[in-house]
Design a protein around this motif. Structure first.
Motif, mmCIF file in Angstrom:
data_model
loop_
_atom_site.group_PDB
_atom_site.id
_atom_site.type_symbol
_atom_site.label_atom_id
_atom_site.label_comp_id
_atom_site.label_asym_id
_atom_site.label_seq_id
_atom_site.Cartn_x
_atom_site.Cartn_y
_atom_site.Cartn_z
ATOM 1 N N PRO A 1 42.195 13.543 38.526
ATOM 2 C CA PRO A 1 40.625 13.511 39.277
ATOM 3 C C PRO A 1 39.478 13.319 38.469
ATOM 4 O O PRO A 1 39.606 13.412 37.168
ATOM 5 C CB PRO A 1 40.773 15.003 39.610
ATOM 6 N N THR B 1 35.088 13.354 37.995
ATOM 7 C CA THR B 1 34.302 14.380 37.848
ATOM 8 C C THR B 1 34.083 15.232 39.080
ATOM 9 O O THR B 1 33.269 16.069 39.180
ATOM 10 C CB THR B 1 32.815 14.119 37.086
ATOM 11 N N ASP B 2 34.031 14.342 40.353
ATOM 12 C CA ASP B 2 34.030 14.697 41.586
ATOM 13 C C ASP B 2 35.070 15.070 42.422
ATOM 14 O O ASP B 2 34.979 15.509 43.510
ATOM 15 C CB ASP B 2 33.243 13.683 42.372
ATOM 16 N N GLY B 3 36.209 15.440 41.551
ATOM 17 C CA GLY B 3 37.292 15.851 42.310
ATOM 18 C C GLY B 3 38.217 14.586 43.011
ATOM 19 O O GLY B 3 39.402 14.780 43.293
ATOM 20 N N ILE C 1 30.507 17.359 35.788
ATOM 21 C CA ILE C 1 31.692 17.590 36.943
ATOM 22 C C ILE C 1 31.081 18.573 38.018
ATOM 23 O O ILE C 1 30.242 19.416 37.651
ATOM 24 C CB ILE C 1 32.760 18.681 35.983
ATOM 25 N N ASN D 1 38.908 24.989 40.912
ATOM 26 C CA ASN D 1 37.770 24.191 40.851
ATOM 27 C C ASN D 1 38.101 23.068 40.085
ATOM 28 O O ASN D 1 38.985 22.729 39.290
ATOM 29 C CB ASN D 1 36.725 24.844 40.537
ATOM 30 N N ASN D 2 37.155 22.076 40.084
ATOM 31 C CA ASN D 2 37.180 20.477 39.345
ATOM 32 C C ASN D 2 37.106 20.802 37.968
ATOM 33 O O ASN D 2 37.787 20.164 37.279
ATOM 34 C CB ASN D 2 35.993 19.789 39.688
ATOM 35 N N LYS E 1 40.596 21.847 36.934
ATOM 36 C CA LYS E 1 41.484 21.018 36.968
ATOM 37 C C LYS E 1 41.458 20.050 36.060
ATOM 38 O O LYS E 1 42.778 19.493 35.504
ATOM 39 C CB LYS E 1 41.297 20.010 38.598
#
Ligand code: TYM
Length: 326
Positions: free
Chosen positions: A187, A189-191, A218, A233-234, A237
């Motif tokens: 992923p 920085t925005d998922g 992020i 959360n991102n 991850k």
């Protein structure tokens, strides 16, 4: 020994998605001692999207530095430029004549680009045929890639089968993808999937300042500092790419307990990246000073790859009935 082969387009600066999705597997398969590795820079492929010659040159050189700094060893693996082996484009032409247009039109990557409003050039459509040529040229057993390349690998297998069948030969081996579950889709920085075109990358060889900026960007929610937070959360991850299970669990517990802000967690991610890539970053700086060495690596790699490619293309031409006179 099994042969492993893969390539990366020099369409930009490499990011964590390229590393964990693909390059780490190049290095791990090399170091396992079980594979004969061929790793190249897909410069012809990048022409389908990159039209700035200076950027192409710089990116190409930078990826060679990345390959070497991260641990690809020219004594163990063959490192080369796609364009140094013109037989790839020659084979691509032969293969294009057994490839239905309909197959290429079903390409996810092609369809995505069209959906974005890009008016496609022929190169974009026939991109998978050149990729099939890259792979089939070397009797490749495995192709380490991220999940986004899975369909291209299926195309390469389809094209190989079609050629073998049409000309009644057993010339092309069917390659298998090597895709790791954990890092199949890294992923950003925005998922979403990390990708240069989404502007959500973290570039492991960026300056510390730039790296910090990327990590701090992020995307997180606005849960107040003292409240518990979603442990998936991102930030968590991305941390999972670097940290041991214990460290990952520690971070998750802190998120669940509350009084642990995203800013702190991002700093932990930044430190983890700097530690993980610390040696490679230093090695890269040293390597960048030695242009002769880089050129020598590419020269030797190109020579070795080309010798194999020349034999294969002769057989492919013979199979289709091209005589050739030189
Ligand atoms: P390219 O240059 O787009 O990407 C290089 C490799 O990085 C992987 N990757 C990712 N993996 C996981 N998560 C992500 N967010 C992520 N982003 C990128 C890609 O899956 C790829 O493995 N078509 C290829 C280049 C190529 C090639 C080949 C590969 C040309 N010929 C022959 C293998 C064999 C490409 O565009 O990769």
């Amino acid at each position: 020994m099994k042969r492993s082969l893969s390539g990366i387009q020099p369409s930009g600066i490499l990011h964590l998605g390229n590393y964990f999705g693909a390059m780490k597997q190049f290095i791990d398969t090399q170091n396992s001692g079980e594979y004969d590795g061929f790793y190249f820079i897909a410069d012809y492929h990048s022409l389908t999207s990159l039209t700035d010659p200076k950027a192409l040159k710089d990116n190409t050189y930078n990826i060679v530095l990345d390959y070497l700094a991260l641990g690809l060893d020219p004594k163990k693996s063959t490192i080369f430029l796609q364009s140094d082996v013109p037989e790839h484009t020659e084979l691509s032409w032969l293969l294009s004549n057994v490839t239905p247009v309909g197959l290429l039109e079903r390409g996810h990557s092609y369809k995505d680009k069209i959906a974005k409003g890009i008016s496609p050039n022929t190169g974009l459509l026939t991109y998978p045929v050149l990729m099939a040529a890259d792979i089939l040229m070397y009797d490749t057993d495995v192709v380490p890639v991220g999940k986004d390349q899975k369909q291209h690998l299926e195309f390469a297998r389809d094209i190989a089968m079609k050629f073998n069948q049409q000309y009644n030969v057993d010339l092309f081996k069917l390659p298998e993808p090597l895709i790791l579950d954990d890092s199949a889709i890294v992923p950003g920085t925005d998922g979403q999937k990390m990708s240069k075109s989404y502007g959500n990358t973290i570039n492991m060889f960026a300056s510390k300042k730039e790296l910090k900026k990327q990590v701090m960007s992020i995307v997180t929610d606005s849960t107040p500092l003292e409240d518990p937070k979603d442990p998936n959360n991102n930030v968590a991850k991305l941390y999972a790419l670097f940290a041991s299970i214990e460290k990952q669990n520690e971070m998750k517990e802190k998120f669940l307990a509350g009084n642990y802000g995203y800013g702190h967690a991002k700093t932990e991610v930044l430190n983890a990246i700097l530690e993980y890539f610390g040696e490679a970053r230093e090695r890269r700086e040293e390597l960048a000073k030695d242009t002769d060495y880089i050129n020598e690596v590419l020269y030797e790699g190109g020579k070795k790859a080309r010798a194999i490619a020349q034999e294969k293309i002769m057989k492919a031409k013979e199979a289709v009935g091209i005589i050739g006179n030189l």
